[in-house]
Design a protein around this motif. Structure first.
Motif, PDB file in Angstrom:
ATOM      1  N   SER A 347       0.804  -1.220   0.000  1.00 12.71           N
ATOM      2  CA  SER A 347       0.000   0.000   0.000  1.00 12.71           C
ATOM      3  C   SER A 347       0.837   1.270   0.000  1.00 12.71           C
ATOM      4  O   SER A 347       0.361   2.336  -0.396  1.00 12.71           O
ATOM      5  CB  SER A 347      -0.914   0.026   1.235  1.00 12.71           C
ATOM      6  OG  SER A 347      -1.644  -1.159   1.335  1.00 12.71           O
ATOM      7  N   PHE A 348       2.102   1.170   0.427  1.00 11.75           N
ATOM      8  CA  PHE A 348       2.952   2.351   0.534  1.00 11.75           C
ATOM      9  C   PHE A 348       3.641   2.690  -0.787  1.00 11.75           C
ATOM     10  O   PHE A 348       4.179   3.773  -0.944  1.00 11.75           O
ATOM     11  CB  PHE A 348       4.002   2.136   1.620  1.00 11.75           C
ATOM     12  CG  PHE A 348       3.414   1.688   2.925  1.00 11.75           C
ATOM     13  CD1 PHE A 348       2.554   2.513   3.639  1.00 11.75           C
ATOM     14  CD2 PHE A 348       3.671   0.420   3.424  1.00 11.75           C
ATOM     15  CE1 PHE A 348       1.981   2.086   4.826  1.00 11.75           C
ATOM     16  CE2 PHE A 348       3.109  -0.010   4.620  1.00 11.75           C
ATOM     17  CZ  PHE A 348       2.259   0.830   5.315  1.00 11.75           C
ATOM     18  N   PHE A 349       3.588   1.739  -1.722  1.00 12.44           N
ATOM     19  CA  PHE A 349       4.353   1.900  -2.951  1.00 12.44           C
ATOM     20  C   PHE A 349       3.473   2.035  -4.199  1.00 12.44           C
ATOM     21  O   PHE A 349       3.973   1.974  -5.320  1.00 12.44           O
ATOM     22  CB  PHE A 349       5.307   0.720  -3.112  1.00 12.44           C
ATOM     23  CG  PHE A 349       6.304   0.608  -1.985  1.00 12.44           C
ATOM     24  CD1 PHE A 349       7.461   1.363  -1.976  1.00 12.44           C
ATOM     25  CD2 PHE A 349       6.055  -0.232  -0.911  1.00 12.44           C
ATOM     26  CE1 PHE A 349       8.365   1.276  -0.940  1.00 12.44           C
ATOM     27  CE2 PHE A 349       6.961  -0.332   0.140  1.00 12.44           C
ATOM     28  CZ  PHE A 349       8.120   0.434   0.124  1.00 12.44           C
ATOM     29  N   PHE A 354      -4.835  -4.848  -1.288  1.00 11.85           N
ATOM     30  CA  PHE A 354      -5.225  -4.630   0.109  1.00 11.85           C
ATOM     31  C   PHE A 354      -6.086  -3.372   0.227  1.00 11.85           C
ATOM     32  O   PHE A 354      -7.139  -3.385   0.867  1.00 11.85           O
ATOM     33  CB  PHE A 354      -3.957  -4.492   0.962  1.00 11.85           C
ATOM     34  CG  PHE A 354      -4.190  -4.571   2.445  1.00 11.85           C
ATOM     35  CD1 PHE A 354      -4.142  -5.792   3.105  1.00 11.85           C
ATOM     36  CD2 PHE A 354      -4.442  -3.431   3.194  1.00 11.85           C
ATOM     37  CE1 PHE A 354      -4.336  -5.880   4.479  1.00 11.85           C
ATOM     38  CE2 PHE A 354      -4.644  -3.498   4.560  1.00 11.85           C
ATOM     39  CZ  PHE A 354      -4.592  -4.731   5.207  1.00 11.85           C
ATOM     40  N   MET A 355      -5.627  -2.269  -0.385  1.00 13.11           N
ATOM     41  CA  MET A 355      -6.366  -1.007  -0.305  1.00 13.11           C
ATOM     42  C   MET A 355      -7.544  -0.997  -1.279  1.00 13.11           C
ATOM     43  O   MET A 355      -8.607  -0.467  -0.972  1.00 13.11           O
ATOM     44  CB  MET A 355      -5.441   0.168  -0.612  1.00 13.11           C
ATOM     45  CG  MET A 355      -4.284   0.324   0.363  1.00 13.11           C
ATOM     46  SD  MET A 355      -4.818   0.349   2.090  1.00 13.11           S
ATOM     47  CE  MET A 355      -5.950   1.694   2.063  1.00 13.11           C
ATOM     48  N   ASP A 356      -7.351  -1.585  -2.465  1.00 16.61           N
ATOM     49  CA  ASP A 356      -8.418  -1.558  -3.469  1.00 16.61           C
ATOM     50  C   ASP A 356      -9.666  -2.288  -2.992  1.00 16.61           C
ATOM     51  O   ASP A 356     -10.790  -1.911  -3.332  1.00 16.61           O
ATOM     52  CB  ASP A 356      -7.925  -2.177  -4.781  1.00 16.61           C
ATOM     53  CG  ASP A 356      -6.950  -1.267  -5.515  1.00 16.61           C
ATOM     54  OD1 ASP A 356      -6.807  -0.093  -5.106  1.00 16.61           O
ATOM     55  OD2 ASP A 356      -6.325  -1.729  -6.488  1.00 16.61           O
ATOM     56  N   ILE A 370     -16.038   9.308  -4.706  1.00 17.71           N
ATOM     57  CA  ILE A 370     -14.616   9.142  -4.416  1.00 17.71           C
ATOM     58  C   ILE A 370     -14.476   8.486  -3.053  1.00 17.71           C
ATOM     59  O   ILE A 370     -15.294   8.708  -2.155  1.00 17.71           O
ATOM     60  CB  ILE A 370     -13.900  10.515  -4.438  1.00 17.71           C
ATOM     61  CG1 ILE A 370     -13.926  11.092  -5.860  1.00 17.71           C
ATOM     62  CG2 ILE A 370     -12.456  10.417  -3.932  1.00 17.71           C
ATOM     63  CD1 ILE A 370     -13.532  12.555  -5.940  1.00 17.71           C
ATOM     64  N   SER A 371     -13.436   7.674  -2.880  1.00 20.78           N
ATOM     65  CA  SER A 371     -13.164   7.021  -1.604  1.00 20.78           C
ATOM     66  C   SER A 371     -11.777   7.413  -1.121  1.00 20.78           C
ATOM     67  O   SER A 371     -10.829   7.478  -1.909  1.00 20.78           O
ATOM     68  CB  SER A 371     -13.237   5.498  -1.778  1.00 20.78           C
ATOM     69  OG  SER A 371     -12.660   4.826  -0.673  1.00 20.78           O
ATOM     70  N   PHE A 372     -11.665   7.683   0.184  1.00 24.95           N
ATOM     71  CA  PHE A 372     -10.381   7.874   0.847  1.00 24.95           C
ATOM     72  C   PHE A 372     -10.205   6.775   1.891  1.00 24.95           C
ATOM     73  O   PHE A 372     -11.131   6.491   2.655  1.00 24.95           O
ATOM     74  CB  PHE A 372     -10.322   9.213   1.594  1.00 24.95           C
ATOM     75  CG  PHE A 372     -10.183  10.434   0.727  1.00 24.95           C
ATOM     76  CD1 PHE A 372      -9.399  10.410  -0.415  1.00 24.95           C
ATOM     77  CD2 PHE A 372     -10.814  11.620   1.081  1.00 24.95           C
ATOM     78  CE1 PHE A 372      -9.265  11.549  -1.205  1.00 24.95           C
ATOM     79  CE2 PHE A 372     -10.678  12.752   0.305  1.00 24.95           C
ATOM     80  CZ  PHE A 372      -9.900  12.721  -0.839  1.00 24.95           C
ATOM     81  N   THR A 373      -9.042   6.175   1.953  1.00 25.36           N
ATOM     82  CA  THR A 373      -8.734   5.258   3.050  1.00 25.36           C
ATOM     83  C   THR A 373      -7.231   5.052   3.138  1.00 25.36           C
ATOM     84  O   THR A 373      -6.493   5.348   2.191  1.00 25.36           O
ATOM     85  CB  THR A 373      -9.456   3.904   2.907  1.00 25.36           C
ATOM     86  OG1 THR A 373      -9.395   3.195   4.148  1.00 25.36           O
ATOM     87  CG2 THR A 373      -8.857   3.051   1.807  1.00 25.36           C
ATOM     88  N   ALA A 374      -6.790   4.553   4.277  1.00 23.42           N
ATOM     89  CA  ALA A 374      -5.368   4.315   4.537  1.00 23.42           C
ATOM     90  C   ALA A 374      -5.180   2.879   5.007  1.00 23.42           C
ATOM     91  O   ALA A 374      -6.118   2.241   5.481  1.00 23.42           O
ATOM     92  CB  ALA A 374      -4.864   5.281   5.611  1.00 23.42           C
ATOM     93  N   ASP A 454      -3.490   8.236   3.489  1.00 22.02           N
ATOM     94  CA  ASP A 454      -4.672   8.014   2.647  1.00 22.02           C
ATOM     95  C   ASP A 454      -4.339   8.083   1.163  1.00 22.02           C
ATOM     96  O   ASP A 454      -3.630   8.983   0.704  1.00 22.02           O
ATOM     97  CB  ASP A 454      -5.740   9.065   2.943  1.00 22.02           C
ATOM     98  CG  ASP A 454      -6.614   8.702   4.123  1.00 22.02           C
ATOM     99  OD1 ASP A 454      -6.125   8.001   5.025  1.00 22.02           O
ATOM    100  OD2 ASP A 454      -7.782   9.130   4.152  1.00 22.02           O
ATOM    101  N   SER A 455      -4.892   7.139   0.423  1.00 23.86           N
ATOM    102  CA  SER A 455      -4.934   7.218  -1.032  1.00 23.86           C
ATOM    103  C   SER A 455      -6.404   7.368  -1.426  1.00 23.86           C
ATOM    104  O   SER A 455      -7.291   7.329  -0.571  1.00 23.86           O
ATOM    105  CB  SER A 455      -4.328   5.963  -1.661  1.00 23.86           C
ATOM    106  OG  SER A 455      -5.071   4.812  -1.283  1.00 23.86           O
ATOM    107  N   ALA A 456      -6.646   7.553  -2.703  1.00 25.60           N
ATOM    108  CA  ALA A 456      -8.019   7.769  -3.174  1.00 25.60           C
ATOM    109  C   ALA A 456      -8.376   6.779  -4.269  1.00 25.60           C
ATOM    110  O   ALA A 456      -7.505   6.260  -4.974  1.00 25.60           O
ATOM    111  CB  ALA A 456      -8.190   9.199  -3.680  1.00 25.60           C
TER     112      ALA A 456
END
Length: 573
Positions: A347-349, A354-356, A370-374, A454-456
């Motif tokens: 998720s950091f790269f 995992f994030m999707d 739109i979605s934000f999560t970390a 957070d990514s989007a």
């Protein structure tokens, strides 16, 4: 030496009396657990493997101390008991009829006192009020104020008398609760500044109670972290600026600490923090020398004791074997199948399965644009194959609800600029380090909390690693191909921690005032995200991990060279 003098010396030694002043010595042992996070047993119900720490081990240590100090051993918990291991989740939300396991265990261990932590309040009134009512000991919280009555919701302090010695224990919680948790979880309450509250109650305690010892039991870390003008970790401020405390137990920040400091009037105060998950406890010894029923001298010292040196209490394990089996059965339940492995490390790269998976669910459940999560877990992973309830605690660590909020296109860009500023440096060449990291022992790790990275999803964007903060994020379009407009208003799916200001991405990042946040919320789930993840997987049965691939670091060639080095520094080769 004269035989009579020798006999007198021996008698004085055995009775605890001092020859110098003919005083009697009373020894008190104060033991603090804090931030246990449901770690009752020496078993990790998330990884399904042997676990460290645990209250089962604390129980063994406690029996040793009680054998030594008899009734003069005082056991206190400093909050954050009800979140973490599935052990407590099961009794928070699944089996709500039985006596809560946290109450059963703490009653068995004969706790003298408890405090609330922010993660206890995260479970909501129904859960923590029930837990408090089932415990056979009082809870303290001087700065948790009942709005209607204008008085503390819990006892502000509690008096304990041991061998004629009067001990006052005052409790407080970090006042930053509203920065993280939706109001329905703490409805009817507000949280007073700790230093302000302590000044009021310390004077009352000294004047009315006249105790021999005053102890602070504060679910708040040592120092720092100003959130929207609220001091999150204020324990050190109280220790230094509010005279009268002999000992202050801290928690919340999970940092081991045991030392003496000098307050503003020159008095010594011992401060202690046992860290988390019952891997350690704080053990404080107070020797009081009493003459004519008055304490004429106090000697205070303490240490942090590692619980992993102790074997789990076999009687404890036998007594709670049914609860252990019930929780293990719960987490071992198969709920579906996952088509490919997912890992938080990815998720950091860049985009990761995992994030999707979380982004996809948030967009499905909410209908947002739109979605934000970390990544709420630093290095959790779920392997391809059968997926179990225990995996849901790897995928989503906290009991957050899901919000839909309205943000402008500009606020969305500024939000992401702030997020990545916590995460990456600006680089010039391949010899630079992109990730904001620091060496801890043999490995490097992120300096800032990864649960704020957070990514989007729902938009296609690039993060230019050569540009300074403020000009890194280039939003190309919506993910459905439509134009993204900085002036438009969009519906954004976001967890309740973030939606209430947690991590300051909405306030410091998007520039939305704290007072404005609640007005932006247009929809909320009534259950936590983990519940919806489980329901989604049960319904789908065969989960195909989405590949959104909607963002990337650029320039790609430079990033690829740097990322290989950064991965090795953080996670090893």
């Amino acid at each position: 030496m004269n035989f009579k003098v020798l006999i007198i010396l021996i008698c004085c030694f055995l009775s605890g009396k001092s020859i110098a002043n003919n005083s009697e010595k009373v020894s008190i042992n104060l033991i603090e657990t804090s931030d246990v996070h449901g770690n009752m047993f020496p078993f990790n119900f998330i990884s399904l493997s042997k676990g460290s720490g645990s209250l089962a081990r604390v129980s063994s240590f406690l029996k040793e101390q009680r054998a030594k100090f008899k009734d003069n051993c005082i056991l206190m918990d400093n909050g954050d008991m009800l979140q973490g291991q599935p052990t407590v989740y099961y009794y928070n939300f699944i089996d709500t009829v039985s006596t809560h396991i946290a109450a059963k265990v703490m009653n068995y261990m004969k706790y003298d006192l408890g405090n609330l932590g922010n993660h206890d309040m995260e479970t909501g009134h129904i859960v923590y009020d029930r837990w408090i009512s089932e415990c056979n000991f009082p809870f303290v919280g001087a700065n948790i104020i009942d709005k209607n009555k204008g008085i503390p919701y819990l006892k502000p302090y509690h008096i304990i008398v041991k061998s004629g010695v009067k001990i006052a224990v005052m409790g407080m919680i970090t006042p930053a609760i509203p920065c993280w948790l939706p109001e329905n979880l703490w409805e009817g309450l507000y949280f007073q500044d700790m230093e302000e509250c302590a000044k009021i109650w310390i004077e009352h305690i000294k004047k009315v109670e006249k105790p021999d010892v005053i102890v602070g039991l504060f679910h708040s870390g040592s120092s720092g972290s100003l959130l929207n003008d609220i001091v999150e970790n204020a324990s050190m401020n109280v220790a230094k600026n509010v005279p009268g405390f002999d000992v202050i137990f801290m928690g919340h920040d999970h940092n081991l600490l045991c030392k003496k400091i000098v307050n503003i009037v020159g008095d010594s105060v011992l401060i202690a923090d046992p860290g988390s998950r019952a891997n350690n406890v704080a053990s404080i010894n107070i020797d009081m020398f009493i003459k004519n029923r008055k304490v004429i001298k106090k000697k205070i010292d303490g240490k942090i004791v590692n619980m992993n040196k102790f074997s789990p209490d076999s009687i404890f394990m036998a007594k709670f074997s049914n609860e252990y089996d019930q929780v293990k059965k719960f987490v071992s339940e198969r709920i579906g199948y996952i088509s490919s492995p997912v890992s938080a490390k990815e998720s950091f790269f860049g985009p990761s399965g995992f994030m999707d998976l979380i982004h996809d669910l948030q967009l499905r459940v909410s209908g947002a644009d739109i979605s934000f999560t970390a990544p709420l877990s630093y290095d959790s992973k779920i392997d391809k194959g059968n997926i179990y309830v225990s995996d849901m605690f790897k995928l989503y660590s906290y009991e957050n609800m899901l919000y839909v909020m309205t943000l402008s296109g500009k606020e969305i860009k500024d939000y992401l600029e702030y997020s990545y500023s916590n995460w990456i440096n600006t680089v010039k060449n391949e010899n630079d380090t992109l990730m904001i990291i620091k060496r801890y022992g043999r490995r490097y790790n992120f300096i800032n909390p990864t649960f704020n990275f957070d990514s989007a999803a729902g938009i296609n964007y690039e993060v230019d690693i050569t540009k300074p903060v403020g000009s890194r994020i280039i939003i190309k379009s919506m993910s459905d191909g439509k134009e993204f407009n900085p002036d438009n208003t969009y519906k954004v799916a976001i967890n309740s921690y973030r939606g209430n200001g947690g991590g300051e991405l909405l306030t410091n990042g998007a520039g939305i005032s704290k007072d404005e946040l609640s007005k932006r919320i247009i929809w909320s789930t009534d259950k936590d995200m983990r519940f919806y993840l489980m329901q989604y997987i049960i319904h789908e049965n065969n989960v195909i991990v989405p590949q959104l691939n909607n963002w990337k670091f650029v320039p790609e060639e430079l990033y690829q060279k740097i990322s290989i080095k950064d991965r090795a520094l953080i996670f090893g080769r």
